[in-house]
Design a protein around this motif. Structure first.
Motif, PDB file in Angstrom:
ATOM      1  N   ARG A   7       0.826  -1.203   0.000  1.00 48.10           N
ATOM      2  CA  ARG A   7       0.000   0.000   0.000  1.00 48.10           C
ATOM      3  C   ARG A   7       0.866   1.263   0.000  1.00 48.10           C
ATOM      4  N   ASP A 104      -4.733   1.989   9.883  1.00 44.11           N
ATOM      5  CA  ASP A 104      -5.060   1.130   8.742  1.00 44.11           C
ATOM      6  C   ASP A 104      -3.833   0.362   8.253  1.00 44.11           C
ATOM      7  N   CYS A 105      -2.691   1.025   8.186  1.00 40.96           N
ATOM      8  CA  CYS A 105      -1.455   0.342   7.779  1.00 40.96           C
ATOM      9  C   CYS A 105      -1.069  -0.712   8.812  1.00 40.96           C
ATOM     10  N   ASP A 107      -3.113  -2.328  10.819  1.00 41.87           N
ATOM     11  CA  ASP A 107      -4.055  -3.444  10.659  1.00 41.87           C
ATOM     12  C   ASP A 107      -3.694  -4.303   9.458  1.00 41.87           C
ATOM     13  N   LEU A 108      -3.317  -3.681   8.351  1.00 42.04           N
ATOM     14  CA  LEU A 108      -2.920  -4.420   7.160  1.00 42.04           C
ATOM     15  C   LEU A 108      -1.687  -5.275   7.441  1.00 42.04           C
ATOM     16  N   ASP A 111      -2.645  -8.224   9.559  1.00 39.20           N
ATOM     17  CA  ASP A 111      -3.341  -9.221   8.732  1.00 39.20           C
ATOM     18  C   ASP A 111      -2.352 -10.027   7.891  1.00 39.20           C
TER      19      ASP A 111
END
Length: 126
Positions: A7, A104-105, A107-108, A111
Motif C-alpha cells: 500500500r 489502517d497500515c 491493521d494491514l 493481517d
C-alpha cells in the motif's frame, strides 16, 4: 530482509536513488542480529506486540539509527508472525517518507503477518 507494505509503495513511485538506498540498507542490515528485548525485532519478538516508530533517529529505540539516517529511512513498522502461539518471525516494514501513526497500515501489516503465520504453520506443522 527488507519488506515494504504494498500500500505504501502504491501511493507513489520510487525513484532509482530511493530504491538503491533501500537495497543498500537491506544489505547493510543482514549482519545485525537482535536478542530478545533488544532493537525493534527483539522487542516485538519478546512482547508479541507490533511496534510503530515514526522516527528512526534514536539509537536507544532503533539500533540501526545511523544506517537509517544514511539511507533516508524515516518510519519503521514491525509485527510478529505468530504460529500456534509462538513467534516464528518478525516482519519489519520501512518507509522513506515521514508519516504519522496509521491504524489502517498497522491493521494491514497485522493481517499479512497473521496470514503468513497460518500458512507457515499449516505447511510445516510448526
Amino acid at each position: 530482509m527488507l519488506l515494504r507494505l504494498r500500500r505504501w509503495v502504491l501511493n507513489r513511485s520510487l525513484g532509482s536513488e530511493e530504491r538503491e538506498n533501500l537495497l543498500k540498507f537491506a544489505a547493510k542490515s543482514e549482519h545485525f542480529t537482535f536478542n530478545p528485548r533488544v532493537g525493534v525485532p527483539g522487542r516485538v519478538f519478546s512482547t508479541l506486540r507490533p511496534e510503530w516508530l515514526p522516527q528512526l533517529d534514536n539509537d536507544e529505540t532503533f539500533v540501526r539509527a545511523s544506517e537509517a539516517s544514511e539511507f533516508g529511512l524515516n518510519v519503521c513498522l514491525a509485527v510478529p508472525v505468530v504460529v500456534r502461539g509462538q513467534v516464528a518471525a518478525v516482519t519489519v516494514f520501512f518507509d522513506t517518507e515521514v508519516r504519522d501513526y496509521d491504524a489502517d497500515c498497522l491493521d494491514l501489516a497485522i493481517d499479512i503477518a497473521s496470514l503468513t503465520g497460518n500458512a507457515y504453520g499449516a505447511k510445516t506443522g510448526f
